[in-house]
Enzyme design. Structure first.
Site, PDB file in Angstrom:
ATOM      1  N   ILE A  15      47.326 -29.608   4.075  1.00 22.27           N
ATOM      2  CA  ILE A  15      48.170 -29.768   3.865  1.00 22.27           C
ATOM      3  C   ILE A  15      48.892 -31.064   5.382  1.00 22.27           C
ATOM      4  O   ILE A  15      49.161 -31.999   5.463  1.00 22.27           O
ATOM      5  CB  ILE A  15      49.373 -28.489   4.325  1.00 22.27           C
ATOM      6  CG1 ILE A  15      50.809 -29.596   3.812  1.00 22.27           C
ATOM      7  CG2 ILE A  15      49.452 -28.228   5.993  1.00 22.27           C
ATOM      8  CD1 ILE A  15      50.978 -29.847   3.046  1.00 22.27           C
ATOM      9  N   ARG A  38      37.103 -26.687  12.489  1.00 21.35           N
ATOM     10  CA  ARG A  38      35.984 -25.609  12.954  1.00 21.35           C
ATOM     11  C   ARG A  38      35.386 -26.768  11.974  1.00 21.35           C
ATOM     12  O   ARG A  38      33.765 -27.112  12.667  1.00 21.35           O
ATOM     13  CB  ARG A  38      35.759 -24.431  12.771  1.00 21.35           C
ATOM     14  CG  ARG A  38      36.881 -23.638  13.533  1.00 21.35           C
ATOM     15  CD  ARG A  38      37.503 -21.840  13.023  1.00 21.35           C
ATOM     16  NE  ARG A  38      38.081 -22.626  11.018  1.00 21.35           N
ATOM     17  CZ  ARG A  38      37.792 -21.010  10.894  1.00 21.35           C
ATOM     18  NH1 ARG A  38      37.824 -19.955  11.533  1.00 21.35           N
ATOM     19  NH2 ARG A  38      38.334 -21.490   9.614  1.00 21.35           N
ATOM     20  N   LYS A  91      55.050 -23.946   8.525  1.00 22.49           N
ATOM     21  CA  LYS A  91      55.406 -23.459   7.582  1.00 22.49           C
ATOM     22  C   LYS A  91      54.438 -22.010   7.392  1.00 22.49           C
ATOM     23  O   LYS A  91      53.771 -22.302   6.807  1.00 22.49           O
ATOM     24  CB  LYS A  91      56.967 -23.333   7.214  1.00 22.49           C
ATOM     25  CG  LYS A  91      56.415 -24.447   5.958  1.00 22.49           C
ATOM     26  CD  LYS A  91      55.864 -24.051   5.098  1.00 22.49           C
ATOM     27  CE  LYS A  91      55.317 -22.540   4.327  1.00 22.49           C
ATOM     28  NZ  LYS A  91      54.421 -22.301   3.425  1.00 22.49           N
TER      29      LYS A  91
HETATM   30  P1  NAP Z   1      44.177 -24.351   4.430  1.00 21.66           P
HETATM   31  O1  NAP Z   1      43.754 -25.762   3.758  1.00 21.66           O
HETATM   32  O2  NAP Z   1      43.236 -23.011   3.690  1.00 21.66           O
HETATM   33  O3  NAP Z   1      44.087 -24.301   5.866  1.00 21.66           O
HETATM   34  C1  NAP Z   1      44.122 -25.235   6.949  1.00 21.66           C
HETATM   35  C2  NAP Z   1      42.840 -25.140   7.832  1.00 21.66           C
HETATM   36  O4  NAP Z   1      43.468 -24.783   9.174  1.00 21.66           O
HETATM   37  C3  NAP Z   1      41.752 -25.306   7.367  1.00 21.66           C
HETATM   38  O5  NAP Z   1      40.849 -26.200   6.637  1.00 21.66           O
HETATM   39  C4  NAP Z   1      40.383 -24.218   8.470  1.00 21.66           C
HETATM   40  O6  NAP Z   1      39.993 -25.973   9.184  1.00 21.66           O
HETATM   41  C5  NAP Z   1      41.740 -23.657   9.300  1.00 21.66           C
HETATM   42  N1  NAP Z   1      41.351 -22.992   9.409  1.00 21.66           N
HETATM   43  C6  NAP Z   1      41.370 -21.689   8.193  1.00 21.66           C
HETATM   44  N2  NAP Z   1      41.422 -20.407   9.329  1.00 21.66           N
HETATM   45  C7  NAP Z   1      41.661 -20.379  10.235  1.00 21.66           C
HETATM   46  C8  NAP Z   1      41.277 -19.946  11.562  1.00 21.66           C
HETATM   47  N3  NAP Z   1      40.824 -18.439  10.672  1.00 21.66           N
HETATM   48  N4  NAP Z   1      41.167 -20.072  12.431  1.00 21.66           N
HETATM   49  C9  NAP Z   1      41.182 -21.040  12.639  1.00 21.66           C
HETATM   50  N5  NAP Z   1      41.507 -22.307  12.382  1.00 21.66           N
HETATM   51  C10 NAP Z   1      41.517 -22.005  10.873  1.00 21.66           C
HETATM   52  O7  NAP Z   1      45.541 -24.216   4.170  1.00 21.66           O
HETATM   53  P2  NAP Z   1      46.823 -25.664   4.277  1.00 21.66           P
HETATM   54  O8  NAP Z   1      47.210 -25.434   2.517  1.00 21.66           O
HETATM   55  O9  NAP Z   1      46.243 -26.165   4.902  1.00 21.66           O
HETATM   56  O10 NAP Z   1      48.537 -24.518   4.473  1.00 21.66           O
HETATM   57  C11 NAP Z   1      48.286 -24.522   6.000  1.00 21.66           C
HETATM   58  C12 NAP Z   1      49.786 -23.914   7.011  1.00 21.66           C
HETATM   59  O11 NAP Z   1      50.293 -24.931   5.924  1.00 21.66           O
HETATM   60  C13 NAP Z   1      50.053 -22.764   6.446  1.00 21.66           C
HETATM   61  O12 NAP Z   1      50.736 -22.176   6.711  1.00 21.66           O
HETATM   62  C14 NAP Z   1      51.006 -23.079   4.585  1.00 21.66           C
HETATM   63  O13 NAP Z   1      51.884 -22.246   4.696  1.00 21.66           O
HETATM   64  C15 NAP Z   1      51.443 -24.396   4.978  1.00 21.66           C
HETATM   65  N6  NAP Z   1      51.940 -25.149   3.993  1.00 21.66           N
HETATM   66  C16 NAP Z   1      51.134 -25.662   2.720  1.00 21.66           C
HETATM   67  C17 NAP Z   1      51.376 -26.758   1.483  1.00 21.66           C
HETATM   68  C18 NAP Z   1      50.290 -26.757   0.546  1.00 21.66           C
HETATM   69  O14 NAP Z   1      51.012 -27.665  -0.310  1.00 21.66           O
HETATM   70  N7  NAP Z   1      48.772 -26.730   0.883  1.00 21.66           N
HETATM   71  C19 NAP Z   1      52.669 -26.994   1.835  1.00 21.66           C
HETATM   72  C20 NAP Z   1      53.170 -27.131   3.162  1.00 21.66           C
HETATM   73  C21 NAP Z   1      53.022 -26.691   4.196  1.00 21.66           C
HETATM   74  P3  NAP Z   1      38.537 -25.735   9.638  1.00 21.66           P
HETATM   75  O15 NAP Z   1      37.427 -24.742   9.503  1.00 21.66           O
HETATM   76  O16 NAP Z   1      37.907 -27.270   9.597  1.00 21.66           O
HETATM   77  O17 NAP Z   1      38.742 -24.806  10.895  1.00 21.66           O
END
Ligand code: NAP
Length: 312
Positions: A15, A38, A91
Site C-alpha cells: 500500500i 526492514r 486502516k
Molecule cells: P504488506 O505489503 O504485507 O506490508 C507492508 C510492509 O510492512 C511490509 O512490506 C513490511 O516491510 C512491513 N512489515 C510487515 N510485517 C512487519 C512487522 N511484523 N514489523 C514491521 N514491519 C512489518 O501489507 P500492505 O498490503 O501494504 O498493508 C499494510 C496495511 O495497509 C494494512 O493495514 C492494510 O490493511 C492496509 N491497506 C492495504 C491495502 C492493499 O491494497 N494492500 C489497501 C488499503 C489499506 P519490511 O519487511 O520492509 O519491513
C-alpha cells in the site's frame, strides 16, 4: 495550504508503494524525507531499518505515516508520539480498540495530531451518499445490505499477517465497508450477531456475516467472503422510503433511486493526505474507532464455524 511538513513513511510494502508514495509526491504540504522498513528502501530519501533508528537520526521530521500491518501499529505509533511527531495510521488503526483509544489519549497529552485514516471514506460516492441519506428527500432508512467479496489469493498473495491474530482476516477488506456504512448512515450501528467462518489452519476468518441494527431500527446486514471470484463485489445497498441508494466498486459508482450520480475522479489517498495536513494545521485529531469496534464485537460475540484448511 500553509506549512510544509517533513514526513517519513514506515513499512514500505504494497500500500505504501501503490498509494502513499504517489499521493505524498503530489501533495505540496508534505515533503517525504525518510522511510523505515526492514527489507525495503525508497529512492531519493534517507532509509532506516526501523522506526527507532529513524526517530533517533531524524529529529527534525514533523510527521510519520504508518503503513505496516496492524499488529505493529501500536508500538510504532507510540514511539512516534513519544518523540512528538504527528501520526497517520493506515486502516485498521490498530489490532485492538483499546490500543487506538490509548494512542488517542497520548496524542492529546502530547499536542500531536493522530489521524486514524479510513481510505474508503474518501471514495467519491461517500460525500453525496451521506448528504442524500441525511436529507428529507431520502425519507426513513429501511435496511442496509453490504456484500464485500473478493479472492484472497488475488488481493493478498503471500501475506501471512492477515491470517495471524490481529490481522483481521476477511475483515481486513470488510472493515472498509464498515467505515463507509458508519460514515454515510445518519444513525449509529450496533452489532447483534455474527458468524465467523474459520479455516482450521488460520487464526482469522475467511468469511463472516454480521447482523446489525441501526438506531432507527433498520436492519444492517453484511456478508464478507474471501472465497469469491474472479470478479469482486464491493457493494452497499441502502433501502429508503424514496428508493434504493446503491454504491458499487467500493464507492466508485453511485446510483440513487435509479439515477446514476456523476462522481468526480477517484482520489482516495490524495484526499487522506490533504486531510492529515489540515488536521496538523488546525492542531486536531481524527480518530473514529467505530468500524474497528464492530469488528471487535464480531470477534467478541460471533459464532465460529470451522471450514477446510486454507493451505497457506
Ligand atoms: P504488506 O505489503 O504485507 O506490508 C507492508 C510492509 O510492512 C511490509 O512490506 C513490511 O516491510 C512491513 N512489515 C510487515 N510485517 C512487519 C512487522 N511484523 N514489523 C514491521 N514491519 C512489518 O501489507 P500492505 O498490503 O501494504 O498493508 C499494510 C496495511 O495497509 C494494512 O493495514 C492494510 O490493511 C492496509 N491497506 C492495504 C491495502 C492493499 O491494497 N494492500 C489497501 C488499503 C489499506 P519490511 O519487511 O520492509 O519491513
Amino acid at each position: 495550504m500553509k506549512g510544509v511538513y517533513k514526513l517519513a513513511v514506515v513499512g514500505v510494502g504494497k500500500i505504501a508503494r501503490d498509494q502513499h508514495l504517489p499521493a505524498i509526491a503530489a501533495q505540496p504540504g508534505f515533503e517525504l524525507v525518510a522511510c523505515a522498513s526492514r527489507n525495503a528502501s525508497v529512492e531519493g530519501v534517507r532509509n532506516y531499518q526501523d522506526i527507532g533508528a529513524l526517530l533517533a537520526a531524524e529529529p527534525s521530521i514533523d510527521a510519520v505515516s504508518l503503513c505496516a500491518p496492524p499488529q505493529v501499529r501500536y508500538a510504532q505509533a507510540l514511539a512516534a508520539l513519544d518523540a512528538g511527531k504527528h501520526v497517520m495510521l493506515e486502516k485498521p488503526p490498530g489490532a485492538s480498540v483499546s490500543e487506538v483509544e490509548a494512542l488517542h489519549d497520548i496524542a492529546r497529552s502530547r499536542d500531536c495530531t493522530l489521524f486514524a485514516s479510513w481510505h474508503s471514506r474518501a471514495a467519491s460516492a461517500v460525500v453525496p451518499a451521506r448528504a442524500w441519506l441525511a436529507s428529507k428527500d431520502a425519507g426513513a432508512i429501511r435496511s442496509v445490505e453490504v456484500r464485500w467479496k473478493e479472492d484472497v489469493r488475488r488481493w493478498h498473495p503471500g501475506q501471512q499477517w492477515i491470517w495471524e491474530p490481529g490481522g483481521l482476516g476477511v475483515f481486513d477488506p470488510g472493515i472498509n465497508a464498515l467505515s463507509i456504512v458508519t460514515r454515510i448512515l445518519p444513525h449509529e450501528v450496533a452489532l447483534r450477531a455474527a458468524t465467523l467462518t474459520m479455516p482450521s489452519d488460520t487464526s482469522t476468518p475467511i468469511a463472516a456475516e454480521l447482523d446489525c441494527v441501526a438506531t432507527n431500527g433498520a436492519a444492517v446486514r453484511a456478508v464478507f467472503d474471501w472465497r469469491h471470484g474472479p470478479v469482486e463485489e464491493w457493494d452497499i445497498d441502502v433501502e429508503t422510503d424514496a428508493g434504493r441508494l446503491s454504491m458499487r466498486e467500493g464507492g466508485k459508482r453511485l446510483t440513487i433511486a435509479g439515477k446514476a450520480i456523476d462522481l468526480g475522479a477517484e482520489r482516495e489517498y490524495p484526499a487522506l493526505y490533504e486531510h492529515f495536513h489540515a488536521l496538523i494545521e488546525t492542531k486536531t485529531s481524527d480518530v473514529d474507532v467505530r468500524p474497528l469496534r464492530l469488528v471487535a464485537d464480531a470477534f467478541l460475540t460471533g459464532r465460529r464455524v470451522e471450514t477446510e484448511p486454507f493451505g497457506r
